[in-house]
Design a protein around this motif. Structure first.
Motif, PDB file in Angstrom:
ATOM      1  N   LEU B 238       0.771  -1.240   0.000  1.00  0.00           N
ATOM      2  CA  LEU B 238       0.000   0.000   0.000  1.00  0.00           C
ATOM      3  C   LEU B 238       0.809   1.302   0.000  1.00  0.00           C
ATOM      4  N   ARG B 239       2.034   1.256   0.462  1.00  0.00           N
ATOM      5  CA  ARG B 239       2.653   2.548   0.759  1.00  0.00           C
ATOM      6  C   ARG B 239       4.050   2.776   0.211  1.00  0.00           C
ATOM      7  N   GLU B 240       4.936   1.836   0.446  1.00  0.00           N
ATOM      8  CA  GLU B 240       6.351   2.152   0.277  1.00  0.00           C
ATOM      9  C   GLU B 240       6.831   1.964  -1.158  1.00  0.00           C
ATOM     10  N   ASN B 241       7.417   3.009  -1.707  1.00  0.00           N
ATOM     11  CA  ASN B 241       8.079   2.901  -3.000  1.00  0.00           C
ATOM     12  C   ASN B 241       9.178   3.944  -3.062  1.00  0.00           C
ATOM     13  N   LEU B 242      10.420   3.476  -3.148  1.00  0.00           N
ATOM     14  CA  LEU B 242      11.531   4.424  -3.207  1.00  0.00           C
ATOM     15  C   LEU B 242      11.521   5.203  -4.517  1.00  0.00           C
ATOM     16  N   PHE B 243      10.915   4.625  -5.543  1.00  0.00           N
ATOM     17  CA  PHE B 243      10.803   5.317  -6.829  1.00  0.00           C
ATOM     18  C   PHE B 243       9.330   5.407  -7.204  1.00  0.00           C
ATOM     19  N   PRO B 244       8.641   6.400  -6.665  1.00  0.00           N
ATOM     20  CA  PRO B 244       7.189   6.471  -6.850  1.00  0.00           C
ATOM     21  C   PRO B 244       6.798   6.673  -8.312  1.00  0.00           C
ATOM     22  N   HIS B 245       7.732   7.157  -9.126  1.00  0.00           N
ATOM     23  CA  HIS B 245       7.418   7.386 -10.533  1.00  0.00           C
ATOM     24  C   HIS B 245       8.214   6.434 -11.413  1.00  0.00           C
ATOM     25  N   TYR B 246       8.462   5.256 -10.885  1.00  0.00           N
ATOM     26  CA  TYR B 246       9.242   4.247 -11.589  1.00  0.00           C
ATOM     27  C   TYR B 246       8.787   4.127 -13.043  1.00  0.00           C
ATOM     28  N   PRO B 247       9.667   4.019 -14.037  1.00  0.00           N
ATOM     29  CA  PRO B 247      11.116   3.888 -13.899  1.00  0.00           C
ATOM     30  C   PRO B 247      11.889   5.198 -13.721  1.00  0.00           C
ATOM     31  N   ASP B 248      11.177   6.314 -13.695  1.00  0.00           N
ATOM     32  CA  ASP B 248      11.863   7.581 -13.448  1.00  0.00           C
ATOM     33  C   ASP B 248      12.634   7.492 -12.124  1.00  0.00           C
ATOM     34  N   PRO B 249      13.930   7.848 -12.130  1.00  0.00           N
ATOM     35  CA  PRO B 249      14.714   7.700 -10.899  1.00  0.00           C
ATOM     36  C   PRO B 249      14.480   8.805  -9.880  1.00  0.00           C
ATOM     37  N   ALA B 250      13.719   9.837 -10.253  1.00  0.00           N
ATOM     38  CA  ALA B 250      13.471  10.897  -9.277  1.00  0.00           C
ATOM     39  C   ALA B 250      12.671  10.311  -8.125  1.00  0.00           C
ATOM     40  N   HIS B 251      13.062  10.596  -6.930  1.00  0.00           N
ATOM     41  CA  HIS B 251      12.308   9.999  -5.825  1.00  0.00           C
ATOM     42  C   HIS B 251      11.982  10.973  -4.716  1.00  0.00           C
ATOM     43  N   GLY B 252      12.946  11.803  -4.344  1.00  0.00           N
ATOM     44  CA  GLY B 252      12.666  12.754  -3.280  1.00  0.00           C
ATOM     45  C   GLY B 252      12.497  12.109  -1.918  1.00  0.00           C
ATOM     46  N   ILE B 253      12.880  10.828  -1.815  1.00  0.00           N
ATOM     47  CA  ILE B 253      12.740  10.161  -0.513  1.00  0.00           C
ATOM     48  C   ILE B 253      14.103  10.117   0.162  1.00  0.00           C
ATOM     49  N   GLU B 254      14.240  10.899   1.210  1.00  0.00           N
ATOM     50  CA  GLU B 254      15.533  10.974   1.875  1.00  0.00           C
ATOM     51  C   GLU B 254      15.442  10.647   3.352  1.00  0.00           C
ATOM     52  N   SER B 255      14.233  10.674   3.884  1.00  0.00           N
ATOM     53  CA  SER B 255      14.113  10.438   5.324  1.00  0.00           C
ATOM     54  C   SER B 255      12.921   9.533   5.587  1.00  0.00           C
ATOM     55  N   LEU B 256      12.823   9.073   6.830  1.00  0.00           N
ATOM     56  CA  LEU B 256      11.689   8.228   7.191  1.00  0.00           C
ATOM     57  C   LEU B 256      10.382   9.015   7.165  1.00  0.00           C
ATOM     58  N   ALA B 257      10.502  10.358   7.181  1.00  0.00           N
ATOM     59  CA  ALA B 257       9.282  11.162   7.071  1.00  0.00           C
ATOM     60  C   ALA B 257       8.714  11.052   5.653  1.00  0.00           C
ATOM     61  N   ASP B 258       9.610  10.896   4.662  1.00  0.00           N
ATOM     62  CA  ASP B 258       9.152  10.755   3.277  1.00  0.00           C
ATOM     63  C   ASP B 258       8.756   9.321   2.970  1.00  0.00           C
ATOM     64  N   TYR B 259       9.401   8.399   3.677  1.00  0.00           N
ATOM     65  CA  TYR B 259       9.210   6.980   3.380  1.00  0.00           C
ATOM     66  C   TYR B 259       8.224   6.428   4.400  1.00  0.00           C
ATOM     67  N   SER B 260       6.974   6.354   4.003  1.00  0.00           N
ATOM     68  CA  SER B 260       5.941   6.184   5.024  1.00  0.00           C
ATOM     69  C   SER B 260       5.677   4.718   5.341  1.00  0.00           C
ATOM     70  N   MET B 261       6.541   4.155   6.147  1.00  0.00           N
ATOM     71  CA  MET B 261       6.281   2.777   6.591  1.00  0.00           C
ATOM     72  C   MET B 261       5.117   2.788   7.586  1.00  0.00           C
ATOM     73  N   PRO B 262       4.398   1.673   7.690  1.00  0.00           N
ATOM     74  CA  PRO B 262       3.235   1.631   8.575  1.00  0.00           C
ATOM     75  C   PRO B 262       3.578   1.967  10.039  1.00  0.00           C
ATOM     76  N   THR B 263       2.671   2.674  10.682  1.00  0.00           N
ATOM     77  CA  THR B 263       2.825   3.032  12.091  1.00  0.00           C
ATOM     78  C   THR B 263       1.723   2.341  12.890  1.00  0.00           C
ATOM     79  N   PHE B 264       1.706   2.620  14.183  1.00  0.00           N
ATOM     80  CA  PHE B 264       0.622   2.117  15.047  1.00  0.00           C
ATOM     81  C   PHE B 264      -0.750   2.435  14.447  1.00  0.00           C
ATOM     82  N   MET B 265      -0.850   3.623  13.840  1.00  0.00           N
ATOM     83  CA  MET B 265      -2.143   4.062  13.316  1.00  0.00           C
ATOM     84  C   MET B 265      -2.593   3.226  12.125  1.00  0.00           C
ATOM     85  N   ASP B 266      -1.626   2.604  11.442  1.00  0.00           N
ATOM     86  CA  ASP B 266      -1.974   1.867  10.229  1.00  0.00           C
ATOM     87  C   ASP B 266      -2.284   0.408  10.491  1.00  0.00           C
ATOM     88  N   TYR B 267      -1.838  -0.088  11.651  1.00  0.00           N
ATOM     89  CA  TYR B 267      -2.119  -1.496  11.947  1.00  0.00           C
ATOM     90  C   TYR B 267      -3.619  -1.664  12.165  1.00  0.00           C
TER      91      TYR B 267
END
Lengths: 166, 350, 439
Positions: B238-267
């Motif tokens: 549902l959430r995680e993709n280091l290359f959201p516009h794959y195959p375009d290499p632009a990603h803009g993901i540099e921190s865990l704030a950008d990389y939204s792994m599931p939290t307590f709220m998502d379980y």
């Protein structure tokens, strides 16, 4: 504190004094040091982990005057004369807190890297609301990430601790 | 508007390294006070390898587990383990521990026979003692044996064990044939979701995940592994993709704030796990590994639940809100019930 | 009889964890320890024309730099020995690829030194799309290879093929054939503990490395080759890891920390920041999978044809092994009489793909299971029934020839339905993985 005075006049280091787990400590700190730098690098308190250094993961959470804060985002100099508690200070006289026991019994840890931060956040949560609902736990704890995925077990541990505290 | 749906799937997870060459070793030593030192090579990543192997050792030696000290520190005198990967440790390493226990039991029995002045065939080991089968009162405790052997007679009592499922094999290049058994665990997942048709967000409201694991050596840790796999599994679906516009290499993901792994709220507020046991002939007590698989099972169930909710099959993961909204849009405007965003990329269509 | 197998017990180290006493590699401090940081490629593909450390070396507190020239052994490691430790022959193939390492008094100094390095790099045309990369005129990610396809079977077979029965015949027997294309994204392991090493010489002059490796003995062998040292000269200490999920199956920091100690003698810590760990370590790579499934109207599967493309990034990592695993298990736990799977591993100028929890099996399975539910829909059949009808029983045969033993798919499904409050028909509930009776 004359920290932000003219550059030529500020001392580059400062002797910081605060209460750590109930005992007075001192450390030589730079203005740019975070509380996490001071705890881990200067005072050898290693339970707060450097998971991201940007406040996103919660692995470095400590209690500052009873409130859960991210040590990596806390400027060390702001804790002068204040009370800081880490997991090392949770158990008293070698006796575990009920929350710690509950984490063990429910399997609230796998790799353990987030565990210190989880325990501190949960401690702060229970202090604020002793009888949290599931939804409260999810909200309050959502700043603490666990990649092993112990969220359910930690939630159970917190609920169990609250029940037994009644 | 929120629409709800339910989906299910059945997945497999192969346990142990494909192609063989997957060894592990273990050492057990009897200390002078009768306690046991278990040394294994399996790395503990959080899955609990050391805890599980200590249980196997205590049972194999038939002693109180409190008397077993265990270490997996890969220091100088460390037995080898091919690694904590490929869900292999629960399949392979218990065999090494069983072999080491067998070796040590034989050595303890031989030593006890000599001290008790009986035939070694007449020695039985149980509950931390060695005794004569025909006269159970004629016995020595492991503490007696440890003391006399180590300090009295200058003998070291160490059992060693090693095991691997199969030697190294490769595939036949033409048919893929591989001369090796695959030990497989099975997972079934049922997911309930609520899809917000305005924002494209998918909330997992209930999730049931069951794994057939052969034998759960430690059901608490099996539970942790089942519920824990959802973290990476839900992120994958549902959430995680280091290359959201794959195959375009632009990603803009540099921190865990950008990389939204599931939290307590998502379980999911309702998270139910189940353990099923069909002993596998190759496992110790039938145990096989599975823990990677708990990341696999949630995804297809969630994607199928989205279909049940809104009538679109999402063909790409992660099904981020953007993907879900585009899929809903394609359905609304063209009636498409299958969605793959790369359809307009001619280069992707061979 | 002391019985512990099957007993729910707290973790052996649970008390250590809840009291903050467990020591991880980042918690280790050695007197005189310096900091290592790495200069990374700012471009996706390029050739280094000049690398000038002179200004950086003047930064107070800088000890020096390590480059590929300082590697005593092989500048290559990994399961397929194709990943360089530091940019070889002045070439970089993905953004973030390590070029050189600095050793400095602390992290701030190391970062300052890196900012003072003059890197003259000629940017070259990269390729990011694996289908473009497969074209004959595509720019080569690896200048020394014939194409951007990994050779699975030397000397020149790039396509993995797995066959059971006669796929075409099976499709002909089908009442319906359902097709679908699926793709999966790029995921990071993101364990809470980033990759980190502490390295120093002990009193015997041995090189000590504290590692977060998942596969210690494989990595020790690779380090011996990189450092040209026998195992007796390296003490590789690990076993305690703060989460890995496959991300610590490849070396990320041990080799560079070791080289820094060999060159300068100081104890060092080399720890990846979260930014580095997230962007530049190995990943779960992208897949595209085509499925074509033949099925009878009564739900019996007759054949499947699967075609798989996998983007491994600039180096193989463990991807070729994973791809074979994907191909082997993509048909799922079902008794297909006829199967044909083809698959290939493709290089692009992207960070390296390698193992991650569910390694490649997850990619095949998510596609296969979404597809299976589409098959059920096409048949107008309950997805549970489709699976109960076709799931492996003992003795069924997988695509690579293995016979299934200890099958438990039906048992897992029955329990899941029960726990989910779904009432399955008696016809299904009476089935067992021990055999396939007519339903």
């Amino acid at each position: 504190m004359a920290l932000f005075a003219e550059e030529h006049s500020i001392p580059m280091t400062h002797i910081l004094s605060f209460q750590l787990n109930g005992a007075p400590v001192q450390a030589l700190v730079k203005p740019s040091d975070s509380l996490l730098d001071v705890l881990r690098e200067k005072l050898d308190v290693t339970s707060p982990k450097r998971g991201c250094d940007s406040g996103d993961c919660g692995a470095c959470t400590v209690l500052l005057e009873g409130k859960a804060v991210r040590a990596c985002l806390t400027c060390a100099l702001t804790v002068e004369n204040k009370q800081v508690v880490t997991v090392e200070g949770l158990s008293q006289d070698g006796k575990l807190q009920p929350l710690q026991e509950a984490f063990m019994a429910h399997g609230g840890s796998q790799c353990g890297y987030c565990t210190s931060g989880m325990l501190i956040s949960a401690t702060a949560l229970l202090a604020k609301s002793p009888h949290p609902q599931r939804q409260d736990i999810a909200q309050e704890m959502s700043g603490n990430l666990c990649r092993c995925g112990c969220y359910e077990e930690i939630t159970q541990a917190i609920l169990d601790t609250a029940r037994k505290g009644e | 508007m929120k629409k709800t749906g339910v989906g299910m799937c059945l997945v497999l997870h192969p346990t142990g390294r494909k192609g063989g060459g997957d060894p592990s070793q273990a050492i057990i030593q009897l200390k002078p006070d009768g306690s046991l030192f278990l040394k294994v090579g399996a790395v503990d990543l959080g899955q609990g390898a050391l805890t599980m192997l200590r249980q196997v050792a205590a049972e194999a030696m038939d002693v109180d587990i409190a008397t077993v000290y265990a270490s997996n520190r890969s220091d100088d005198l460390a037995p080898l383990s091919a690694g904590s990967a490929a869900s292999r440790v629960t399949l392979v390493d218990p065999h090494a521990v069983m072999e080491a226990a067998k070796d040590l039991r034989a050595k303890i029995a031989a030593f006890a026979a000599h001290r008790l002045e009986i035939d070694v065939e007449n020695v039985e080991l149980a509950d931390g003692k060695a005794f004569a089968k025909d006269n159970p009162h004629h016995h020595m405790t492991f503490a007696d044996i440890g003391m006399i052997a180590n300090l009295g007679e200058g003998v070291i009592l160490v059992g060693t064990g090693a095991w691997q499922p199969a030697p190294v094999q490769g595939h036949d290049p033409e048919t893929g044939y591989l001369d090796q058994e695959s030990v497989i665990s099975f997972g079934c997942c049922v997911a309930e979701v609520a899809v917000d048709t305005d924002t494209g967000e998918v909330e997992v409201t209930k999730l049931v995940q069951v794994w057939e694991v052969g034998k759960a050596i430690n059901p608490l840790m099996v539970k942790q592994q089942i519920n824990g796999g959802l973290q990476i599994g839900m992120g994958f679906a549902l959430r995680e993709n280091l290359f959201p516009h794959y195959p375009d290499p632009a990603h803009g993901i540099e921190s865990l704030a950008d990389y939204s792994m599931p939290t307590f709220m998502d379980y999911p507020p309702e998270l139910i796990h189940g353990i099923e046991e069909v002993p596998h002939p190759m496992g110790v007590k039938g145990a096989k590994g599975f823990s990677e698989g708990s990341a696999t099972a949630p995804g297809p169930a969630i994607i199928s639940a989205i279909h049940d909710a809104v009538g679109v099959w999402i063909h790409e993961v992660p099904a981020t809100p953007e993907v879900v909204l585009r899929a809903l849009d394609a359905k609304e405007h063209g009636g498409a019930t299958d969605y793959w965003s790369h359809q307009d990329r001619s280069a992707w269509l061979a | 009889m002391n019985q512990y197998i099957g007993k729910a017990m707290p973790r052996y180290d649970a008390q250590g964890q809840v009291t903050g006493k467990v020591r991880y590699v980042d918690d280790i401090k050695v007197p005189g320890m310096k900091c290592v940081k790495v200069l990374r490629s700012p471009v996706h593909k390029g050739e280094i024309r000049g690398l000038d450390f002179s200004r950086a070396l003047k930064v107070p507190g800088v000890v020096g730099f390590v480059t590929a020239q300082d590697i005593p052994g092989k500048n290559a490691y990994g399961r397929f020995q194709d990943m360089p430790v530091l940019a070889p022959e002045n070439r970089v193939r993905y953004r973030g690829e390590p070029i050189a390492a600095v050793v400095a008094a602390d992290e701030d100094t190391a970062l300052e030194a890196l900012s003072q390095v003059r890197l003259d790099i000629e940017e070259q045309t990269p390729v990011f799309d694996m289908f473009e990369a497969m074209q004959p005129d595509a720019p080569l990610v690896r200048h020394d290879s014939k194409s951007n396809l990994w050779v699975h079977y030397p000397p020149d077979i790039t396509e993995v093929t797995m066959v059971k029965g006669q796929m075409d015949e099976g499709m002909n027997q089908a009442d319906q054939v359902i097709e679908g294309r699926y793709s999966t994204g790029v995921q990071d392991h993101a364990p809470m503990e980033t990759n980190v090493s502490v390295a120093y010489r002990d009193e015997m002059g041995r090189l000590v490395i504290h590692t977060v490796s998942q596969t210690i003995y494989a990595h020790l062998g690779m380090l011996c080759a990189i450092l040209a040292m026998p195992m007796s000269r390296i003490r590789f200490i690990g076993g305690r890891v703060g989460g890995a999920f496959g991300g610590k199956n490849d070396i990320h920091t041990d080799h560079i920390a070791a080289l820094a100690v060999l060159k300068f003698g100081h104890p060092v810590k080399y720890r990846l920041s979260r930014e580095e760990d997230l962007q530049f370590t190995t990943k779960r790579g992208a897949f595209v999978l085509d499925f074509k499934t033949g099925v009878k109207n009564d739900g019996r599967l007759t054949a499947c044809r699967i075609d798989i493309w996998h983007d491994t990034g600039a180096y193989a990592g463990m991807s070729p092994y994973g791809l074979e695993k994907c191909a082997m298990f993509a048909p799922g736990p079902y008794d297909f009489p006829h199967i044909k799977v083809t698959a290939r591993t493709i290089f692009t100028n992207r960070p390296i793909s390698s193992s991650m929890r569910g390694f490649s099996v997850i990619n095949g399975q998510i596609a296969s299971e979404i597809h299976m539910n589409r098959v059920a829909e096409a048949l107008g059949m309950d997805p549970w029934e489709l699976r109960f009808t076709n799931a492996w029983r003992d003795g069924d045969q997988g695509v690579t020839g293995y016979k299934v033993r200890g099958a438990g798919a039906l048992e897992a499904m029955k329990k899941a339905a029960e726990l989910a409050g779904i009432k399955l028909p008696d016809k299904l509930m009476s089935m067992s993985s021990r055999g396939r009776q007519a339903s």
